[in-house]
Design a protein around this motif. Structure first.
Motif, PDB file in Angstrom:
ATOM      1  N   UNK A  69       0.820  -1.216   0.000  1.00 42.85           N
ATOM      2  CA  UNK A  69       0.000   0.000   0.000  1.00 42.85           C
ATOM      3  C   UNK A  69       0.847   1.257   0.000  1.00 42.85           C
ATOM      4  N   UNK A 138       2.287 -13.553  -1.413  1.00 46.50           N
ATOM      5  CA  UNK A 138       1.458 -14.564  -2.088  1.00 46.50           C
ATOM      6  C   UNK A 138       1.983 -14.849  -3.497  1.00 46.50           C
TER       7      UNK A 138
ATOM      8  N   UNK B  37      -4.627  -0.986  -4.836  1.00 48.39           N
ATOM      9  CA  UNK B  37      -4.989  -1.357  -3.469  1.00 48.39           C
ATOM     10  C   UNK B  37      -5.959  -2.522  -3.472  1.00 48.39           C
ATOM     11  N   UNK B  40      -4.177  -5.597  -4.002  1.00 47.31           N
ATOM     12  CA  UNK B  40      -3.339  -5.933  -2.849  1.00 47.31           C
ATOM     13  C   UNK B  40      -4.156  -6.395  -1.648  1.00 47.31           C
ATOM     14  N   UNK B  41      -5.415  -5.804  -1.481  1.00 44.16           N
ATOM     15  CA  UNK B  41      -6.260  -6.257  -0.369  1.00 44.16           C
ATOM     16  C   UNK B  41      -6.422  -7.760  -0.446  1.00 44.16           C
ATOM     17  N   UNK B  43      -4.553  -9.889  -1.408  1.00 42.61           N
ATOM     18  CA  UNK B  43      -3.352 -10.635  -1.015  1.00 42.61           C
ATOM     19  C   UNK B  43      -3.246 -10.808   0.495  1.00 42.61           C
ATOM     20  N   UNK B  44      -3.968 -10.005   1.258  1.00 41.17           N
ATOM     21  CA  UNK B  44      -3.883 -10.100   2.721  1.00 41.17           C
ATOM     22  C   UNK B  44      -5.116 -10.754   3.322  1.00 41.17           C
ATOM     23  N   UNK B  45      -5.946 -11.274   2.465  1.00 38.55           N
ATOM     24  CA  UNK B  45      -7.220 -11.837   2.934  1.00 38.55           C
ATOM     25  C   UNK B  45      -7.221 -13.341   2.735  1.00 38.55           C
ATOM     26  N   UNK B  46      -7.824 -14.027   3.705  1.00 44.55           N
ATOM     27  CA  UNK B  46      -8.041 -15.459   3.507  1.00 44.55           C
ATOM     28  C   UNK B  46      -9.538 -15.735   3.547  1.00 44.55           C
ATOM     29  N   UNK B  79      -2.278 -11.435 -13.456  1.00 49.75           N
ATOM     30  CA  UNK B  79      -1.886 -11.516 -12.043  1.00 49.75           C
ATOM     31  C   UNK B  79      -2.522 -12.737 -11.414  1.00 49.75           C
ATOM     32  N   UNK B  80      -1.818 -13.299 -10.421  1.00 55.44           N
ATOM     33  CA  UNK B  80      -2.421 -14.381  -9.653  1.00 55.44           C
ATOM     34  C   UNK B  80      -1.969 -14.257  -8.208  1.00 55.44           C
ATOM     35  N   UNK B  82      -1.202 -16.596  -5.078  1.00 56.58           N
ATOM     36  CA  UNK B  82      -0.944 -18.018  -4.846  1.00 56.58           C
ATOM     37  C   UNK B  82      -1.394 -18.786  -6.085  1.00 56.58           C
ATOM     38  N   UNK B 162      -0.869  -7.651   8.983  1.00 55.15           N
ATOM     39  CA  UNK B 162      -0.023  -6.708   8.241  1.00 55.15           C
ATOM     40  C   UNK B 162      -0.871  -5.651   7.522  1.00 55.15           C
ATOM     41  N   UNK B 163      -2.047  -6.093   7.113  1.00 57.79           N
ATOM     42  CA  UNK B 163      -2.951  -5.140   6.475  1.00 57.79           C
ATOM     43  C   UNK B 163      -3.478  -4.158   7.519  1.00 57.79           C
ATOM     44  N   UNK B 165      -1.986  -3.172  10.037  1.00 56.85           N
ATOM     45  CA  UNK B 165      -0.937  -2.243  10.450  1.00 56.85           C
ATOM     46  C   UNK B 165      -0.859  -1.031   9.535  1.00 56.85           C
TER      47      UNK B 165
END
Lengths: 490, 172
Positions: A69, A138, B37, B40-41, B43-46, B79-80, B82, B162-163, B165
């Motif tokens: 970000x 990732x 963004x 990228x969001x 990427x921090x989500x499961x 883009x991918x 994982x 991390x997100x 933060x």
């Protein structure tokens, strides 16, 4: 290599052994220390790399959010945690397009970001280690973390290590030297004792000394061999001393006997001359005054007395000449042998006249010597030739040739001498003939004594009925140089 | 003489164009940032297994009016995350499509009606109040975002710390 050892060659064994111990201990410890130092530095570097790799991984993970970000504040906060690592010089987070998102520098550090690479990379820059790690999220590469780590820690660690190890090394060497003192003694003392004994023996010449054997090793063998050798030298020394003593005794006895004999001969010859002269004189008076009227028988008897007295005088003269040869005499004066030969011939004038002999000689040299010795030499040799003649008139020649030695010969045409007598004729009082040919038995003995006194030899070459040649040599050093010859030499 | 003038003017125009292009390259537009963004969001989500099976693509849905233009498509192209490919879907409402990430532009109110397992992103603090999970906010002309954690929990969407933060504020 030999040049290297030269200064140590004369060291005493004690010091050599100490040197070997200290050198080997020191070398072993030094090698061990170097080995430990190398292993330590390698291991330390390795662990440092791993540690740094782990640290960078954590930082990279923690900075993914900030990178994703574009939050430079959060990234700077993440890097700020590195303040806890004082050896970390600089760290920078690069965006994907190689621009810098956040940076961290240690206080006083150069404000340039460490190099970034596309792949995980570790490299060394001067005394620092540089690390570049891609930050992935990732599976996607979103930036790079680059770190510069100060390795001078490694050097200071080596320095501390050395500072601790060097004193330990020195102490260990010293301790080794001290602890080995007794061991060293075990090795060096037997050799030192042996050397001391050897010195004492050569100093005092006392071969009864013995080295004490302390060990059964090579030194012990050496001691045994040395003692054995000493024993042999000692017994030989004693033998030699005995022999020398015996010989000295014998020599002294011989000299005393000789002196006695010579003194007797001299005294006897001197004291006997006077009574003999009286016998001759009074017999001649008796012959002339009283026996002039007597018969021929009385005259003949008186003549016999006179002849006997004359012979006795000759004997005494010879004896005296022989005795005088033993007495010290001045040999350095120059004597012309031609003159000597002439004198000998004059002394024998009567015999030469009666026998009709012819005496000739080569040109003879002058030699340094004493006329009193040389005249009897020539006179006796010529006299013998006259005495032992055959029916014809004697021909006597004195030959001379100079070589390495001066060679003289007296050749006659007389009766000759059988080979078995060639030695005995030179012995005093040994006569081959009875009273038919008068003689004292001293003539050739005198000749031999003269020649030998001058350092020469005398011998005879003869056969019965073919005449004789008496030959004698004299050293060339006796040759007296004439003034002309001297001049040419100098 | 004439051509000289023309040339000079052309050169000035060219330089101006270059400068603006560089400016655009240096500071991307608001929606270009928001598009990045958005990606990228993800990427921090499961997501829960039920919502996103392995190897299934992640759908980023733009609900209603599309403010990104080509920016989002360009960004997402190839883009991918994982093993999941990323796909952009435009839909009139969130219920029309299976979305993993749903962006509500002007249609912010619809967020409350979204089912479980969908990350909802919208504009402004009000979006969170109406049940949205992440809201873009502008702070000193910089794009930032707030996070509504209870909404995420309710939808079964897990977010990386991390997100959190880097978020401006997080509603606990």
């Amino acid at each position: 290599m030999t040049r290297f050892w030269t200064p140590f060659r004369d060291w005493p064994i004690r010091r050599k052994v100490l040197g070997v111990i200290i050198a080997s201990t020191g070398l072993a410890l030094l090698l061990a220390a170097a080995g430990i130092l190398i292993v330590d530095s390698v291991l330390f570097r390795y662990s440092l790399e791993r540690d740094l790799s782990a640290l960078s991984q954590i930082i990279a993970d923690n900075s993914t959010g900030a990178l994703a970000f574009d939050d430079s504040k959060a990234a700077a906060e993440t890097l700020g945690a590195l303040r806890a690592r004082p050896h970390l010089i600089a760290a920078c987070i690069y965006r994907r397009d190689s621009t810098v998102l956040a940076r961290y520098f240690r206080d006083g550090a150069d404000k340039t970001c460490p190099e970034r690479r596309d792949k995980l990379w570790t490299g060394y820059v001067g005394t620092s280690m540089s690390l570049s790690r891609p930050v992935s999220l990732k599976g996607a590469n979103i930036g790079t973390l680059a770190i510069l780590y100060d390795l001078s820690e490694l050097n200071s660690r080596a320095f501390v290590f050395g500072a601790v190890l060097l004193p330990i090394l020195l102490v260990a060497c010293a301790l080794g030297a001290v602890l080995s003192a007794r061991l060293r003694e075990r090795v060096s003392v037997p050799v030192i004792r042996l050397a001391d004994t050897a010195l004492a023996v050569s100093g005092t010449r006392d071969y009864s000394l013995r080295a004490s054997k302390m060990t059964g090793d090579e030194t012990g063998v050496l001691v045994d061999a040395f003692n054995d050798m000493l024993g042999r030298i000692q017994s030989r020394d004693e033998e030699l001393r005995h022999m020398l003593h015996d010989r000295e005794e014998a020599n002294r006895e011989l000299m005393r006997l000789n002196e006695d004999l010579e003194r007797f001969a001299f005294v006897a010859s001197h004291d006997l001359r006077e009574p003999l002269r009286m016998i001759t004189v009074y017999t001649q008076l008796l012959q002339r005054r009283i026996l002039s009227d007597a018969g021929p028988e009385a005259k003949e008897l008186a003549g016999n007395i006179i002849t006997g007295a004359r012979r006795m005088r000759e004997l005494i003269d010879d004896l005296r000449a022989y005795a005088e040869l033993g007495a010290p005499a001045e040999l350095s004066s120059s004597v012309d042998l031609n003159v000597v030969a002439q004198k000998a011939v004059s002394n024998l004038a009567l015999s030469i006249q009666t026998s009709g002999a012819a005496v000739t000689w080569d040109a003879l040299p002058s030699i340094s010597g004493y006329e009193g010795h040389l005249v009897p030499l020539f006179q006796n040799l010529i006299g013998n030739a006259l005495k032992y003649r055959r029916a014809e008139a004697p021909r006597i020649h004195i030959g001379y040739s100079a070589g390495e030695q001066l060679q003289f010969s007296v050749t006659d045409n007389g009766m000759g001498i059988a080979p078995q007598f060639h030695e005995t004729i030179f012995v005093a009082f040994r006569r081959l003939h009875g009273t038919e040919i008068p003689g004292s038995g001293l003539g050739l003995a005198i000749c031999k004594r003269v020649v030998e006194r001058y350092g020469g030899t005398i011998w005879v070459e003869s056969r019965p009925g073919e005449g004789s040649t008496f030959r004698f040599t004299l050293p060339a050093t006796l040759l007296a140089m004439r003034p002309a010859e001297r001049a040419t030499l100098t | 003489v004439k051509t000289g003038w023309v040339r000079r003017i052309l050169a000035i125009v060219y330089q101006f164009l270059l400068a603006t292009a560089a400016l655009r390259a240096q500071s991307p537009s608001e929606f270009e940032v928001k598009a990045a963004f958005l990606l990228n969001f993800a990427r921090f989500i499961e997501w829960p297994e039920a919502a996103l099976a392995p190897d299934e693509p992640i759908h980023i849905c733009v609900i209603g009016e599309d403010p990104f233009g080509r920016a989002l498509d360009q960004l997402v192209h190839d883009e991918s995350i994982d093993s999941h490919k990323v796909v952009v879907v435009r839909a009139p409402s969130s219920s029309d499509s299976t979305c993993e990430v749903a962006y509500f532009g002007k249609a912010g109110k619809e967020a409350a009606r979204t089912g479980a397992g969908v990350l909802t992103v919208g504009e402004g603090v009000e979006f969170l109040r109406s049940g949205g999970m992440i809201a873009f906010v502008l702070e000193n002309r910089r794009v930032r975002f707030d996070i509504n954690l209870p909404a995420m929990r309710k939808a079964g969407v897990r977010v990386s710390s991390r997100l959190l933060r880097v978020a401006r504020t997080v509603v606990p």
